[in-house]
Design a protein around this motif. Structure first.
Motif, PDB file in Angstrom:
ATOM      1  N   PRO A  22      12.699  -4.249  -6.283  1.00 33.67           N
ATOM      2  CA  PRO A  22      12.924  -4.739  -4.962  1.00 33.67           C
ATOM      3  C   PRO A  22      11.937  -5.733  -4.700  1.00 33.67           C
ATOM      4  O   PRO A  22      12.206  -6.586  -3.852  1.00 33.67           O
ATOM      5  CB  PRO A  22      12.320  -3.064  -5.153  1.00 33.67           C
ATOM      6  CG  PRO A  22      12.354  -2.143  -6.229  1.00 33.67           C
ATOM      7  CD  PRO A  22      12.556  -3.164  -7.131  1.00 33.67           C
ATOM      8  N   ALA A  23      11.062  -6.322  -5.307  1.00 32.75           N
ATOM      9  CA  ALA A  23       9.967  -7.452  -4.965  1.00 32.75           C
ATOM     10  C   ALA A  23      11.020  -8.689  -5.495  1.00 32.75           C
ATOM     11  O   ALA A  23      10.327  -9.983  -4.492  1.00 32.75           O
ATOM     12  CB  ALA A  23       8.609  -7.683  -5.773  1.00 32.75           C
ATOM     13  N   ARG A  26      13.681 -10.459  -2.264  1.00 37.78           N
ATOM     14  CA  ARG A  26      13.566 -11.817  -1.047  1.00 37.78           C
ATOM     15  C   ARG A  26      13.321 -12.872  -1.783  1.00 37.78           C
ATOM     16  O   ARG A  26      12.231 -13.349  -1.664  1.00 37.78           O
ATOM     17  CB  ARG A  26      12.314 -11.071  -0.052  1.00 37.78           C
ATOM     18  CG  ARG A  26      13.397 -10.082   0.562  1.00 37.78           C
ATOM     19  CD  ARG A  26      13.091  -9.496   2.276  1.00 37.78           C
ATOM     20  NE  ARG A  26      11.409  -9.281   1.717  1.00 37.78           N
ATOM     21  CZ  ARG A  26      10.562 -10.018   2.433  1.00 37.78           C
ATOM     22  NH1 ARG A  26      10.889 -10.737   3.152  1.00 37.78           N
ATOM     23  NH2 ARG A  26       9.172 -10.109   2.358  1.00 37.78           N
ATOM     24  N   HIS A  30      10.387 -17.023  -1.295  1.00 41.28           N
ATOM     25  CA  HIS A  30       9.187 -17.631  -1.336  1.00 41.28           C
ATOM     26  C   HIS A  30       9.418 -18.436  -2.068  1.00 41.28           C
ATOM     27  O   HIS A  30       8.621 -19.382  -2.364  1.00 41.28           O
ATOM     28  CB  HIS A  30       8.539 -16.561  -2.311  1.00 41.28           C
ATOM     29  CG  HIS A  30       7.955 -15.563  -1.049  1.00 41.28           C
ATOM     30  ND1 HIS A  30       7.118 -15.377  -0.111  1.00 41.28           N
ATOM     31  CD2 HIS A  30       8.968 -13.674  -0.671  1.00 41.28           C
ATOM     32  CE1 HIS A  30       7.499 -13.969  -0.653  1.00 41.28           C
ATOM     33  NE2 HIS A  30       8.324 -13.162   0.480  1.00 41.28           N
TER      34      HIS A  30
END
Lengths: 246, 92
Positions: A22-23, A26, A30
């Motif tokens: 999940p982290a 995206r 970053h």
């Protein structure tokens, strides 16, 4: 400027499947690349490596890894490397890769590394064959790191290892075990090539920040240290080597 | 090193006991944990460090309890957080 994401010592297995994904979804918001600093698995099995591949494959940025000592535990490191490479995760061991990220050629050279200790408090290639094998393993690996860094044709050079190249990032670990956590020979190879950043893992009780004797920033990204899915360094190449400035 | 699972006739020294438990955590196939510290204080064994998931936190406690059944295990091991990072470090 290039955004380098990094994490080490994720120690994945079937019991931890899906925890990190999940982290990572995206990640592209970053960072421009993700480095994995070894100990990707717990027992070093192909089955655990499949979990690693499922977690880190098909991300929006390139993923470059080295293996760690846990990944060698079951003598399946070659199969693990092949499996991860097959899933698009580039595993380095004595070689390098150059990625063009946002117009910058980012060269990454990687080795697992090994122990031996740090200047003035280290083992020597002498005595029993077991001792010579131990130190000789590190000598060979450090030489391959030196050659791999030298071979990079890039605007920015990054050294990726599992074991530590400096004692700075081991602060918090008992000094008595430093010889099992890293070697100054890795730091020497990094300094000889004026790398812009050195990233490692392995020392769960260490410290994130360190510096080589030649002025290269070192970061320990073991997950128990950074305490996130990954951490991000926004790196601008030095351009002029530290040794040339003085 | 004793191999009798902590049931020797004479009390095992805290130093040898801590070393034996540390090795058990690293070498037992159920745990293979090198990132968990073992501290022995009297009748207590304190475990600290980080592991990758809740199951492993339970496993390290079970292995230590099995190796030293007479002692009380204090399990301070944490599950490492895996959230998205906040911010970034600039390196110039």
């Amino acid at each position: 400027m290039t955004r380098i994401a990094a994490v080490g010592d994720v120690h994945l297995g079937e019991d931890a499947r899906g925890r990190m994904r999940p982290a990572l979804e995206r990640l592209g918001d970053h960072a421009d690349v993700l480095l994995l600093a070894g100990d990707l698995t717990r027992h070093g099995t192909v089955e655990e490596a499949r979990v690693v591949a499922d977690e880190f494959a098909d991300l929006p940025v390139p993923v470059v890894a080295v293996l760690g000592n846990h990944d060698h535990h079951s003598d399946q490191q070659d199969e693990i490397t092949a499996l991860l490479d097959d899933r698009g995760i580039r595993v380095l061991e004595g070689d390098g890769v150059v990625l063009t990220l946002d117009g910058c050629r980012v060269g990454i050279a990687g080795v697992k590394g090994f122990g031996g200790g740090f200047a003035g408090k280290c083992g020597s290639n002498f005595g029993e064959r077991e001792m010579k094998a131990f130190v000789g393993h590190t000598v060979g690996i450090a030489e391959r790191l030196r050659e791999a860094l030298a071979a990079l044709d890039a605007d920015m050079k990054i050294a990726l290892t599992h074991y530590a190249p400096v004692p700075d990032t081991l602060r918090g670990e008992p000094p008595e075990i430093h010889p099992f956590l890293g070697s100054y020979l890795l730091g020497e190879a990094i300094d000889a090539n004026h790398a812009d950043l050195a990233v490692h893992g392995h020392a769960h009780f260490g410290t994130e920040h360190g510096l080589t004797p030649g002025g290269v920033r070192v970061r320990n990204v073991a997950q128990p240290i950074i305490r996130t899915a990954y951490t991000v360094y926004d790196v601008r190449p030095a351009g002029v080597p530290a040794s040339a400035a003085g | 090193m004793t191999t009798s699972g902590g049931t020797t006739q004479e009390p095992e020294s805290a130093q040898y006991l801590a070393a034996r438990l540390q090795r058990a955590l690293a070498e037992d196939a159920r745990t293979t944990e090198q990132g968990v510290r073992v501290t022995v204080r009297g009748e207590h064994v304190l475990l600290s460090g980080d592991v990758a998931c809740a199951e492993r936190r339970t496993e390290v406690e079970a292995v230590v309890h099995e190796a030293a059944p007479g002692l009380q295990v204090l399990n301070d091991v944490r599950v490492v957080p895996v959230g998205e990072p906040v911010g970034q470090e600039e390196i110039r």
